[in-house]
Scaffold this active site. Sequence first.
Site, PDB file in Angstrom:
ATOM      1  N   GLU A  51       0.855  -1.177   0.000  1.00  0.00           N
ATOM      2  CA  GLU A  51       0.000   0.000   0.000  1.00  0.00           C
ATOM      3  C   GLU A  51       0.896   1.233   0.000  1.00  0.00           C
ATOM      4  O   GLU A  51       1.744   1.400   0.879  1.00  0.00           O
ATOM      5  CB  GLU A  51      -0.905   0.025   1.229  1.00  0.00           C
ATOM      6  CG  GLU A  51      -1.839   1.232   1.226  1.00  0.00           C
ATOM      7  CD  GLU A  51      -2.615   1.394   2.522  1.00  0.00           C
ATOM      8  OE1 GLU A  51      -3.802   1.732   2.452  1.00  0.00           O
ATOM      9  OE2 GLU A  51      -2.012   1.194   3.601  1.00  0.00           O
ATOM     10  N   ARG A  53       1.187   4.921   0.718  1.00  0.00           N
ATOM     11  CA  ARG A  53       0.508   5.968   1.471  1.00  0.00           C
ATOM     12  C   ARG A  53       1.107   7.322   1.118  1.00  0.00           C
ATOM     13  O   ARG A  53       1.983   7.854   1.806  1.00  0.00           O
ATOM     14  CB  ARG A  53       0.615   5.685   2.973  1.00  0.00           C
ATOM     15  CG  ARG A  53      -0.231   4.512   3.441  1.00  0.00           C
ATOM     16  CD  ARG A  53      -1.727   4.812   3.346  1.00  0.00           C
ATOM     17  NE  ARG A  53      -2.089   5.970   4.151  1.00  0.00           N
ATOM     18  CZ  ARG A  53      -2.529   5.875   5.408  1.00  0.00           C
ATOM     19  NH1 ARG A  53      -2.678   4.701   5.973  1.00  0.00           N
ATOM     20  NH2 ARG A  53      -2.846   6.962   6.075  1.00  0.00           N
ATOM     21  N   ARG A  87      -4.647   9.268   1.732  1.00  0.00           N
ATOM     22  CA  ARG A  87      -5.760   9.275   2.666  1.00  0.00           C
ATOM     23  C   ARG A  87      -6.069  10.687   3.155  1.00  0.00           C
ATOM     24  O   ARG A  87      -5.170  11.475   3.439  1.00  0.00           O
ATOM     25  CB  ARG A  87      -5.410   8.371   3.854  1.00  0.00           C
ATOM     26  CG  ARG A  87      -6.503   8.192   4.873  1.00  0.00           C
ATOM     27  CD  ARG A  87      -7.607   7.289   4.372  1.00  0.00           C
ATOM     28  NE  ARG A  87      -7.108   5.950   4.068  1.00  0.00           N
ATOM     29  CZ  ARG A  87      -7.422   5.283   2.972  1.00  0.00           C
ATOM     30  NH1 ARG A  87      -8.196   5.838   2.051  1.00  0.00           N
ATOM     31  NH2 ARG A  87      -6.967   4.060   2.770  1.00  0.00           N
ATOM     32  N   GLU A  91      -9.929  10.829   7.630  1.00  0.00           N
ATOM     33  CA  GLU A  91     -10.040   9.367   7.720  1.00  0.00           C
ATOM     34  C   GLU A  91      -8.675   8.718   7.947  1.00  0.00           C
ATOM     35  O   GLU A  91      -8.426   7.607   7.480  1.00  0.00           O
ATOM     36  CB  GLU A  91     -10.742   8.801   6.490  1.00  0.00           C
ATOM     37  CG  GLU A  91     -12.196   9.254   6.382  1.00  0.00           C
ATOM     38  CD  GLU A  91     -13.060   8.387   5.493  1.00  0.00           C
ATOM     39  OE1 GLU A  91     -12.793   7.173   5.391  1.00  0.00           O
ATOM     40  OE2 GLU A  91     -14.008   8.928   4.890  1.00  0.00           O
ATOM     41  N   HIS A 148     -13.511   4.741   6.823  1.00  0.00           N
ATOM     42  CA  HIS A 148     -12.727   4.569   8.042  1.00  0.00           C
ATOM     43  C   HIS A 148     -13.384   5.338   9.180  1.00  0.00           C
ATOM     44  O   HIS A 148     -13.737   6.504   9.026  1.00  0.00           O
ATOM     45  CB  HIS A 148     -11.299   5.091   7.861  1.00  0.00           C
ATOM     46  CG  HIS A 148     -10.602   4.540   6.663  1.00  0.00           C
ATOM     47  ND1 HIS A 148     -10.806   5.048   5.398  1.00  0.00           N
ATOM     48  CD2 HIS A 148      -9.707   3.525   6.535  1.00  0.00           C
ATOM     49  CE1 HIS A 148     -10.068   4.367   4.532  1.00  0.00           C
ATOM     50  NE2 HIS A 148      -9.398   3.447   5.195  1.00  0.00           N
ATOM     51  N   LYS A 175     -14.079  -1.440   1.134  1.00  0.00           N
ATOM     52  CA  LYS A 175     -13.248  -1.505   2.333  1.00  0.00           C
ATOM     53  C   LYS A 175     -13.906  -0.746   3.487  1.00  0.00           C
ATOM     54  O   LYS A 175     -14.330   0.403   3.321  1.00  0.00           O
ATOM     55  CB  LYS A 175     -11.864  -0.910   2.079  1.00  0.00           C
ATOM     56  CG  LYS A 175     -10.975  -0.889   3.325  1.00  0.00           C
ATOM     57  CD  LYS A 175      -9.707  -0.089   3.132  1.00  0.00           C
ATOM     58  CE  LYS A 175      -8.930   0.012   4.440  1.00  0.00           C
ATOM     59  NZ  LYS A 175      -7.768   0.913   4.347  1.00  0.00           N
ATOM     60  N   ARG A 218      -8.260  -9.331  12.092  1.00  0.00           N
ATOM     61  CA  ARG A 218      -7.307  -9.429  10.994  1.00  0.00           C
ATOM     62  C   ARG A 218      -7.039 -10.888  10.634  1.00  0.00           C
ATOM     63  O   ARG A 218      -6.447 -11.179   9.599  1.00  0.00           O
ATOM     64  CB  ARG A 218      -6.016  -8.698  11.362  1.00  0.00           C
ATOM     65  CG  ARG A 218      -6.249  -7.206  11.595  1.00  0.00           C
ATOM     66  CD  ARG A 218      -4.985  -6.463  11.997  1.00  0.00           C
ATOM     67  NE  ARG A 218      -5.286  -5.068  12.322  1.00  0.00           N
ATOM     68  CZ  ARG A 218      -5.356  -4.075  11.429  1.00  0.00           C
ATOM     69  NH1 ARG A 218      -5.121  -4.329  10.159  1.00  0.00           N
ATOM     70  NH2 ARG A 218      -5.630  -2.845  11.807  1.00  0.00           N
ATOM     71  N   SER A 237       0.430   1.485   9.685  1.00  0.00           N
ATOM     72  CA  SER A 237      -0.331   2.609   9.142  1.00  0.00           C
ATOM     73  C   SER A 237      -1.650   2.786   9.867  1.00  0.00           C
ATOM     74  O   SER A 237      -2.361   3.765   9.639  1.00  0.00           O
ATOM     75  CB  SER A 237      -0.590   2.399   7.643  1.00  0.00           C
ATOM     76  OG  SER A 237      -1.400   1.255   7.436  1.00  0.00           O
ATOM     77  N   GLN A 241      -2.234  -3.342  13.728  1.00  0.00           N
ATOM     78  CA  GLN A 241      -1.666  -4.192  12.674  1.00  0.00           C
ATOM     79  C   GLN A 241      -0.649  -5.172  13.260  1.00  0.00           C
ATOM     80  O   GLN A 241       0.105  -4.836  14.168  1.00  0.00           O
ATOM     81  CB  GLN A 241      -1.021  -3.335  11.586  1.00  0.00           C
ATOM     82  CG  GLN A 241      -2.037  -2.610  10.730  1.00  0.00           C
ATOM     83  CD  GLN A 241      -1.401  -1.702   9.692  1.00  0.00           C
ATOM     84  OE1 GLN A 241      -0.186  -1.533   9.654  1.00  0.00           O
ATOM     85  NE2 GLN A 241      -2.216  -1.100   8.855  1.00  0.00           N
TER      86      GLN A 241
END
Length: 261
Positions: A51, A53, A87, A91, A148, A175, A218, A237, A241
Site C-alpha cells: 500500500e 501511502r 488518505r 479518515e 474509516h 473496504k 485481521r 499505518s 496491525q
Amino acid sequence: MRVMPTRSLTARGKVLGGERPLVCVPLVGRTPEGVLEEARTVAAAAPDLLEVRADAWECAERTGEAMALLARLRESVEHLPLLFTCRSAAEGGFRPVGEDARTRLFHAAVEERLVDFVDLELSCGRERLAALKRRAAERGIFLVVSFHDFEGTPSREALLATVAAQVEAGADVAKVAVMPQRPEDVLTLLAATLEARRLFPETPLVTVSMGELGAASRVMGWLCGSDLTFAVGTAASAPGQIPLAALRGVNDVLLSPKDSA
C-alpha cells in the site's frame, strides 16, 4: 473453508478474492529515499501487495515530484501489485493534503499506469468516485472505495448500508475499517462482513476492526469473507496491525487442511 466472492481480481499474478486471503503491507516513509528503502526491505519479506501511502510524503502536493517517486517505486518492486492512496486527514491521513492535490495525484497515478489499485474514500462523493472509476477502468486499474471510523464501530445495519453505497458507487473492492470500543464491536464487524459477503457476492471485501481489541479481526475476518488485511512492515499505518510473518503463520494454520479428529 472461508467464504469467497464469486468474482476475483488479479493483479501481477496475485488473486484478490481467491482461496487464500492476501496480506498487504503499507509504505509510510516520508522522503523519496525513505520510501524506496522501506519498499526494498518490505518486498524482501514477500507480502502480496504494497500500500502506497502518499499522504505521508513530503512531496504529496507537488504532483510532478510525487509521480517521479511513484515511478521509481514501481520500477523497484515491479513484481508486486501497488495499492495507491492519499488518505484524507479526516479518515486517518498522516498529514493534511489539499483536495485538489489529492485529485491530481490519483488521476496522475492512473493516467501513467503506475499502480494496480487506487483507494478513494466513499466520503469524497459520487461524482469524484465516478470520474476516478472511469479513468481507472479504462486502464485496467481497480477502484477500492473505503470508509474509516477511528472513533467507534457503527451498527451492523449501518456497516451494511456503507458497503451497499460503496458497491453502488462503482467499487471493485469495498473496504471498511472501524475502531472497537468493546469486544461486541469486533463481533459486529465480523457479522457485517459475513452478511455483506452474502449480499454482495461479486465484490471483494476488506474489513478491519482496528486497535489491540480488534486484532483478532485481521485473522477471523478472512474466514467471514474479508479478502485482504494489512500487516506491519517497518511501521504500522493503523492501530492493531500485526507483523507480516506472524500474520502469515496464523493464516497458514487456519487455512491448511486439517486431519479429522
